[in-house]
Design an enzyme around this catalytic site. Structure first.
Site, PDB file in Angstrom:
ATOM      1  N   ASP A 176      23.695  50.505  43.520  1.00  0.00           N
ATOM      2  CA  ASP A 176      23.596  49.510  42.445  1.00  0.00           C
ATOM      3  C   ASP A 176      22.928  48.242  42.962  1.00  0.00           C
ATOM      4  OD1 ASP A 176      23.835  48.327  40.008  1.00  0.00           O
ATOM      5  OD2 ASP A 176      25.949  47.815  40.200  1.00  0.00           O
ATOM      6  N   GLY A 211      36.625  39.605  37.089  1.00  0.00           N
ATOM      7  CA  GLY A 211      36.217  40.872  37.658  1.00  0.00           C
ATOM      8  C   GLY A 211      36.828  42.027  36.904  1.00  0.00           C
ATOM      9  N   GLU A 212      36.632  43.211  37.441  1.00  0.00           N
ATOM     10  CA  GLU A 212      37.144  44.414  36.778  1.00  0.00           C
ATOM     11  C   GLU A 212      38.663  44.433  36.736  1.00  0.00           C
ATOM     12  OE1 GLU A 212      37.357  49.198  37.627  1.00  0.00           O
ATOM     13  OE2 GLU A 212      36.073  47.924  38.842  1.00  0.00           O
ATOM     14  N   GLY A 240      40.813  41.624  37.544  1.00  0.00           N
ATOM     15  CA  GLY A 240      41.478  40.353  37.332  1.00  0.00           C
ATOM     16  C   GLY A 240      40.498  39.211  37.468  1.00  0.00           C
TER      17      GLY A 240
END
Length: 907
Positions: free
Chosen positions: A669, A553-554, A556
């Site tokens: 999104d 992920g962003e 970790g």
């Protein structure tokens, strides 16, 4: 890369500059088939993906009198792999098509325009490859060909050195790279980082820290200077030696005491030294102030008159409750804010106190020498205050706990405890109400009510009978416990159950039974940690077991794991982790998604299980979705899912979005990649990250902390004016509908973002996917109305999809599908109208090359044979999957109708 003269290119002068070029301009001759092949290009062993940048000029066909009907304005790029240089040997059958190259700007009679296009060649595995360019009748000059691959450059991050790494390809979007800590640095776990397919470093795990006696200076660890020290490995700088200590050494771990000064045995070795050590005197002026309106007590006092020459004074609070002459510790029932020990402020808030009792509070002062200096002559370092709490009859006793004490197939036995009450309150009436559950946020009218009387008892119970049961699980009953006094004033009491399990009844307060009306932005909280505590459940890390890394992920790595909380069955979960060495802002940004998710409770919204915030490694724990992201799931099951099932999946997504819209939450999104699928093919909306910011970049994309979002999912008004509303989410939902019905096809295919924006502004809309029900496609078009006020609302969308699912026959009418349009099928011919040279080339172009052997074994080796095939013939050679069968059949239909080649804008 070889220079132009080495390749044998011709020179050409343009605007005073000399270029090496290959050019051709046979626009008046029919049936052109001209090829240009490069020399052998050696491949880096790790570079499975290369980029080809072309600079070229194309003449406008309208500038040639009489030749515009047969003139072309495009050419084709091909590639062929090889383990050795074959010299001048050239076989067209060994090359496969990469792309058709079209200019953004064409050159007229009086102007020149140089075009630059870049294409990707992926999946390379042999020692080298060739590029080839096919001209079929254009007037074109090829100025340069630049072939390159991307790497993540060698770097030092967080005191870890990572080597230059070749970026992966489509099948390996993330490459794991191990690093080494710099000199005099160490890490609890081996540092590693991920290299993305775009040649950028992503997430680092395992931060290196300077060892004791060293501090970080410009990506290196340097010794602490004399007069400073660092006791532990950390990211902190060296600290000046504390009072009455000093050191003349470099790289000191501790500072020794100066002569005549010393530390107490319990003093930290990093603390100051003192010449006089003694316990503090007692706190002074202890007082208690009641706040009945909020049910709490405020204790405050004045610091000790004598601190013992120390500045590490802390306080502790003890509580005793007395009923008549008997006194006992208050226990864990009483709550203290911020706590009952190690207080640094001379103030504490006490709550959860009961009426009609005497309370004695004792406050003690402590310092680092309170334990060992017991022989010092000191008055007792404690103060106490006694207070009697008395409430009027308007306040009934509290319900302190509620339990399920027995059950049968049709009944439940409940009991609850109440706090002590004055003798005057002998007759307390309790009202127990239970409701049949409709959903987690709604309930119907009470099925039954009971009134019960209590006379001097400390607990009471009731048996509920005739309850509906399903599969050993009580089918959705909310039990609401109310206290009701004789004046009929009801006071609702909360109990401890929060979630219905297979063997539990769902207990909740009326506030919990009502839906949340409005989403609360966690960024409006002055302290983001308060938002996390308000909306998310804290989980102890010992209840979590990590099993396997499933992504990065962003902030970790993301793991699949197991959550085993006390009193609950073991469940599979996804665990998002926060990389070590984070800043406080990164931690707040990481947990903000949990603050958002924790406000949602809907079967089509990804469920937050809880967070870990009170320990070193922060985590976000969500339910685990076995089938992963929707777009990849659809691509893996192309043609295997019926239209009815696809519409059912869309209905679930729409229901989740209706819930978010009703809460005034705008997703921003919504895309198939952000929808997750479980084992039951149930779809759930996910990805509740940070707000997006429109950047002025050539691609017109939204930049988030997690990467760039292509504009092809975004409504026109959101692109142009940043108008993000539920209506813009509806536009995005229309794109998701197209993705689902097209089995994960990329919206707008390989069009650039600029081309997508231009096409949408010119009223172009995506054509119906193959085999898409007409009613579903009409709903897509409604979602893509230019006027956002005219788009349907999510409630309307759910209603319409429900109607279609109730009448499956409505899905049998299929929307018009033109196989000549280059949509699901990459092309219907070899190159701009020229027929395919082989059956294998045709199958590869429609992504059905797995059936090459089937065609060969059936003796179908020429395209003329393919054109004679019918649906039954395709089935007979072993093509069974409905989606694959239709893809091949539609392609053959398109091959039969080659009178003209339509562009995607010709729909």
């Amino acid at each position: 890369m070889a220079s132009g003269d080495e390749l044998g290119w011709l020179t050409w002068t343009l605007n005073g500059s000399q270029f090496y070029t290959y050019s051709i301009c046979n626009v008046e001759e029919r049936e052109q088939d001209n090829w240009l092949r490069t020399t052998f290009i050696q491949r880096h062993p790790l570079a499975s993906r290369v980029f080809v940048e072309l600079k070229f000029i194309v003449r406008d066909c309208n500038s040639f009198d009489g030749a515009s009907l047969i003139c072309k304005e495009t050419f084709n790029l091909y590639t062929s792999e090889s383990d050795a240089d074959v010299g001048t040997t050239f076989r067209k059958s060994q090359f496969k098509k990469v792309a058709t190259i079209a200019p953004d700007e064409i050159t007229g009679k009086n102007e020149m325009h140089i075009n630059t296009e870049t294409r990707v060649v992926d999946g390379l595995s042999r020692k080298g490859f060739y590029l080839a360019f096919q001209d079929i009748g254009a007037c074109i000059a090829l100025l340069s060909v630049r072939v390159f691959y991307k790497t993540c450059p060698g770097t030092v991050q967080n005191l870890a050195t990572f080597p230059e790494t070749v970026a992966g390809g489509e099948n390996q979007p993330l490459t794991k790279v191990s690093g080494v800590c710099v000199d005099n640095a160490a890490s609890e776990e081996s540092p590693r980082i991920y290299c993305t397919e775009e040649g950028k470093w992503a997430v680092q795990v395992g931060q290196c820290q300077c060892k004791p006696g060293y501090e970080e200076v410009k990506d290196a660890c340097q010794e602490c200077r004399p007069g400073s020290f660092k006791a532990e490995a950390s990211s902190d700088a060296c600290e000046p030696c504390p009072a009455n200590t000093d050191t003349l050494q470099h790289g000191a771990v501790l500072c020794p005491c100066k002569d005549g000064f010393f530390r107490a045995p319990t003093d930290p070795s990093t603390g100051p030294c003192s010449g006089e050590t003694r316990p503090p005197s007692a706190p002074r002026d202890l007082s208690a102030v009641r706040q009945p309106s909020v049910g709490r007590l405020i204790l405050s006092w004045t610091p000790p008159e004598d601190t013992g020459g120390r500045n590490d004074i802390t306080y502790s609070v003890e509580c005793q409750r007395c009923d008549g002459v008997v006194c006992q510790p208050c226990g864990e029932r009483v709550r203290y804010e911020p706590g009952s020990t190690k207080l640094t402020e001379a103030r504490v808030s006490v709550s959860e106190l009961e009426a009609h009792l005497n309370y004695t509070f004792i406050v003690q002062a402590h310092s680092g020498v309170s334990q060992w200096a017991s022989g010092a002559q000191r008055p007792a370092s404690r103060s106490n205050v006694t207070i009697f709490l008395h409430y009027t009859g308007e306040h009934p006793p509290q319900i302190t706990s509620m339990r399920l004490v027995g059950q049968t197939s049709t009944s439940l036995a409940l009991s609850w405890d109440v706090s002590p009450r004055p003798r005057a309150q002998l007759h307390i009436r309790y009202k127990l109400t239970y409701h049949k559950k409709v959903s987690i946020f709604s309930y119907r009218q009470p099925l039954s009510k009971g009134h019960f009387f209590l006379n001097g008892c400390s607990s009471v119970g009731i048996l509920l009978k005739a309850l509906e049961q399903k599969k050993n699980c009580y089918k959705g009953f909310h039990v609401l416990l109310m206290l009701k006094e004789e004046n009929n004033k009801e006071i609702k009491k909360r109990n401890s159950h929060t979630r219905q399990g297979p063997e539990d009844t769902y207990f909740s307060t009326p506030e919990q039974l009502k839906p949340l009306k409005t989403y609360v932005d966690p960024h409006t909280y002055e302290d983001p940690n308060v938002a996390v505590l308000k909306f998310a459940t804290e989980i102890h890390p010992s209840h979590i077991t990590k099993q396997k890394v499933i992504g990065a992920g962003e902030f970790g790595e993301v793991y699949r794991g197991i959550l085993k909380a006390p009193g609950r069955k073991e469940v599979a979960v996804a665990i998002k982790t926060l990389k070590p060495g984070y800043t406080e802002k990164q931690r707040q940004d990481f947990l903000s998604e949990a603050s958002i998710m924790g406000q949602f409770s809907h079967q089509n919204i990804i469920r937050l299980e809880g967070v870990v915030t009170k320990f070193k490694h922060a985590m976000i724990v969500t339910e685990y979705m076995e089938n992963g992201a929707l777009d990849r799931y659809l691509r893996d099951h192309d043609g295997e899912i019926s239209s009815f099932q696809l519409v059912g999946m869309l209905r679930g997504i729409a229901a989740g979005m209706k819930y978010l819209s009703d809460m005034s939450y705008v997703h921003r999104d919504l895309a198939a990649r952000n929808i997750l699928v479980n084992n039951n093919m149930e779809c759930k909306v996910s990805d509740f990250g940070l707000s997006r910011v429109l950047e002025d970049d050539p691609e017109g994309t939204y930049t988030t902390s997690g990467g760039k979002i292509p504009i092809r999912w975004t409504a026109p008004e959101a692109i142009a004016y940043r108008k993000f509303t539920s209506a813009s989410d509806v536009w995005s939902f229309g794109i998701v509908m197209w993705e689902v019905m097209a089995f994960g096809e990329r919206p707008y295919w390989d069009m650039s973002n600029h081309e997508v924006m231009k096409a949408i502004n010119e009223a172009f809309r995506l054509p119906a996917p193959m085999d898409c029900p007409s009613a579903v496609y009409q709903l897509m078009l409604q979602c893509w109305l230019q006027d956002r006020a005219k788009r349907p609302r999510f409630g309307d969308i759910v209603s319409l999809l429900d109607k279609l699912l109730r009448s499956p026959e409505s899905l049998k009418t299929i929307a018009d599908f033109d196989p000549r349009v280059s949509i699901r099928l990459p092309s219907t011919s070899g190159s701009d109208g020229s027929p395919f040279r082989s059956v294998s080339e045709w199958l590869e172009s429609i992504k059905m090359s797995q059936y090459s052997e089937n065609f060969t074994c059936a003796g179908i080796v020429a395209m003329e044979q393919v054109l004679q095939m019918k649906t039954e013939d395709i089935k007979n050679i072993g093509v069974r999957l409905p989606g694959h069968l239709k893809r091949i059949a539609y392609s053959i239909l398109g091959l039969k109708d080659q009178t003209s080649t339509l562009s995607v804008f010709a729909v």
